[in-house]
Design an enzyme around this catalytic site. Structure first.
Site, mmCIF file in Angstrom:
data_model
loop_
_atom_site.group_PDB
_atom_site.id
_atom_site.type_symbol
_atom_site.label_atom_id
_atom_site.label_comp_id
_atom_site.label_asym_id
_atom_site.label_seq_id
_atom_site.Cartn_x
_atom_site.Cartn_y
_atom_site.Cartn_z
ATOM 1 N N THR A 63 1.268 -0.780 0.233
ATOM 2 C CA THR A 63 0.018 -0.179 0.033
ATOM 3 C C THR A 63 0.845 1.290 -0.034
ATOM 4 O O THR A 63 2.059 1.222 0.123
ATOM 5 C CB THR A 63 -0.599 0.202 1.469
ATOM 6 O OG1 THR A 63 -0.427 0.088 2.428
ATOM 7 C CG2 THR A 63 -1.810 -1.919 1.709
ATOM 8 N N CYS A 64 0.495 2.622 -0.154
ATOM 9 C CA CYS A 64 1.074 3.508 0.180
ATOM 10 C C CYS A 64 1.644 3.889 1.353
ATOM 11 O O CYS A 64 2.688 4.480 1.541
ATOM 12 C CB CYS A 64 0.211 5.248 -0.183
ATOM 13 S SG CYS A 64 -1.210 4.965 0.505
ATOM 14 N N GLU A 123 -8.785 4.166 10.027
ATOM 15 C CA GLU A 123 -9.516 4.230 8.559
ATOM 16 C C GLU A 123 -9.359 3.115 7.463
ATOM 17 O O GLU A 123 -9.186 2.330 7.999
ATOM 18 C CB GLU A 123 -8.007 5.010 7.789
ATOM 19 C CG GLU A 123 -6.664 4.458 7.826
ATOM 20 C CD GLU A 123 -6.580 3.111 6.350
ATOM 21 O OE1 GLU A 123 -7.575 3.503 5.718
ATOM 22 O OE2 GLU A 123 -5.514 2.956 6.409
ATOM 23 N N GLN A 125 -9.947 2.306 4.325
ATOM 24 C CA GLN A 125 -9.559 1.225 3.418
ATOM 25 C C GLN A 125 -8.632 0.492 3.532
ATOM 26 O O GLN A 125 -8.581 -0.119 2.805
ATOM 27 C CB GLN A 125 -8.397 2.416 3.123
ATOM 28 C CG GLN A 125 -8.085 2.417 1.148
ATOM 29 C CD GLN A 125 -7.623 4.038 0.999
ATOM 30 O OE1 GLN A 125 -7.689 4.794 1.123
ATOM 31 N NE2 GLN A 125 -7.452 3.518 -0.643
ATOM 32 N N GLN A 129 -7.686 -2.996 0.996
ATOM 33 C CA GLN A 129 -6.709 -3.418 0.712
ATOM 34 C C GLN A 129 -5.936 -4.841 0.488
ATOM 35 O O GLN A 129 -5.150 -5.478 0.198
ATOM 36 C CB GLN A 129 -5.381 -1.919 0.983
ATOM 37 C CG GLN A 129 -5.567 -0.721 0.048
ATOM 38 C CD GLN A 129 -5.201 -0.168 0.906
ATOM 39 O OE1 GLN A 129 -4.224 0.056 1.469
ATOM 40 N NE2 GLN A 129 -4.291 1.540 -0.240
ATOM 41 N N GLY A 200 -6.620 27.094 -1.977
ATOM 42 C CA GLY A 200 -4.811 26.378 -0.690
ATOM 43 C C GLY A 200 -5.664 25.361 -0.766
ATOM 44 O O GLY A 200 -6.716 24.351 -1.267
#
Length: 426
Positions: A63-64, A123, A125, A129, A200
């Site tokens: 994963t990231c 989280e 996610q 994964q 921003g």
């Protein structure tokens, strides 16, 4: 932390279950990107480990925020050396690579699946994964009974954590909090029009979160229309000049302010033509503030500045951390059931041998007392000796399991003891 599993002494296992990897805690984003590029198909890496005989089973979680090899069998040193060869120059960094074995490895997989080891606690996610990594490893043929059972039980533990604790119930980022507040004000975000003032990063993140929850009408206002158009294009929205805010404000339901300016962009005067009963949600991320504080005095206006949102996020973070302690108890219980399963698996050869010896003794003794040859094929004799052997072996097996702390689990633990179809989602 106290652990139910820690009170029981288990036998050493062969093959060993090992987790070897890096995460956002040990390796910078550049290093993690390097690994992701080097192994774009992690299931093939797992397949290679098995085919080359380094391990008996393997799955790779990529994963990231982490890159981990979950393996069964093989030597830890061999897997570490293989991983270091993947890292190349990044391996020279101190404490980059970690390796966990058996109970510590199982606990780690459970904690990762339950999002207790995530950059953002709770989280959702990560579970998806890991399920994907498991499916791909199954399809690649690198998963056997140990990893099947490990991942299925991890999914079960994660499900229990989400169902029985509040670890994922409270937003911990400013943009997430803004969305949750908007959902309390507007029953259907898909009908809400969002006005973004400025370009921003915080404003963009908040707008992205709102879009992901159904908002489809976005208007971006900025000093330069070109910059406004650039941001609006990402959301499929429209762009206006900063001077046009008073003109479009009546159309907006949600306004995000994130522009550097020395006076408020919105005042009560700007809302003079707006209907009293039409709610307006103002998210002020500017410093100095973009919206006049007295706007909050209007009954239909809901005004939150950066400190308000950050305060709510901090409170939510504390609630999540408290819920995480409860989640660790769920993980303790899951670990206990998994270790019982492994201990039973390790004892199977001994149990089979015990049952065979009991059967032989019973057959011989029954035949001797009935005055028949020990190798008699008489059906009645076989049935009688088998029935006695079954009862005796059952009692001996239960006694052995109780002495080793691997007795039968209660009914509530049944999901940990069943091996579902790996192709199906748990």
């Amino acid at each position: 932390m106290s652990s139910a599993a820690a009170t029981i002494q288990f036998l050493p296992y062969d093959p060993s279950l090992i987790v070897t990897g890096v995460s956002f805690r040990t390796l910078d984003v550049a290093g993690r990107e390097f690994l992701a590029r080097k192994a774009p198909e992690p299931e093939k890496l797992a397949q290679r480990l098995v085919q080359e005989g380094l391990v008996r089973e393997a799955a790779v979680i990529s994963t990231c925020n982490r890159f981990e090899i979950v393996s069964v069998g093989g030597e830890g040193g061999g897997i570490r050396a293989f991983f270091e060869s993947l890292l190349e120059s990044h391996a020279a960094q101190q404490d980059v690579l970690y390796q966990l074995q058996d109970q510590r490895a199982v606990r780690h997989v459970y904690r990762v699946s339950s999002s207790l080891d995530s950059m953002v606690l709770g989280e959702a996610q990560i579970l998806g994964q890991i399920k994907q990594a498991y499916r791909r490893a199954v399809e690649a043929g690198s998963v056997g009974s140990h990893l099947h059972h490990l991942f299925q039980s991890a999914f079960n533990v994660a499900k229990r954590v989400r169902a029985h604790t509040d670890v994922s119930q409270h937003g911990v980022s400013v943009s997430y909090v803004a969305v949750r507040l908007a959902q309390q004000i507007f029953s259907d975000l898909s009908r809400a029009t969002v006005l973004v003032i400025g370009s921003g990063e915080m404003a963009e993140l908040s707008a992205l979160h709102l879009c992901s929850h159904g908002c489809s009408r976005i208007v971006v206002a900025n000093r330069t229309v070109e910059k406004a158009a650039e941001l609006a294009e990402r959301f499929g929205g429209a762009a206006v000049a900063l001077g046009d805010v008073d003109r479009v404000i009546d159309q907006a339901d949600i306004v995000i302010g994130s522009i550097s300016i020395d006076r408020p962009v919105l005042t009560k005067l700007a809302l003079r033509s707006r209907g009293r009963d039409k709610p307006l949600f103002l998210i002020d991320l500017g410093m100095p503030r973009n919206f006049a504080p007295d706007l909050a005095e209007s009954d239909s206006v809901y005004l939150y500045n950066i400190d308000d949102l950050a305060g709510i996020a901090a409170e939510n973070r504390a609630l999540r951390e408290a819920a995480a302690k409860e989640a660790e108890l769920v993980i303790d219980y899951g670990l206990l059931q998994f270790e019982r399963w492994r201990a039973k698996l390790a004892a199977q050869p001994e149990i089979v041998d015990l049952r065979a010896k009991v059967q032989a003794i019973c057959s011989a003794e029954v035949a001797r007392h009935l005055g028949m040859p020990a190798n008699s094929t008489d059906i009645s004799l076989e049935r009688l000796s088998h029935a006695i052997a079954q009862k005796v072996a059952h009692e001996l097996t239960q006694l052995m399991e109780r002495e080793r702390g691997i007795g039968a689990a209660d009914d509530s633990a049944a999901p940990f003891l069943v091996l579902p179809d790996p192709k199906k989602d748990s």
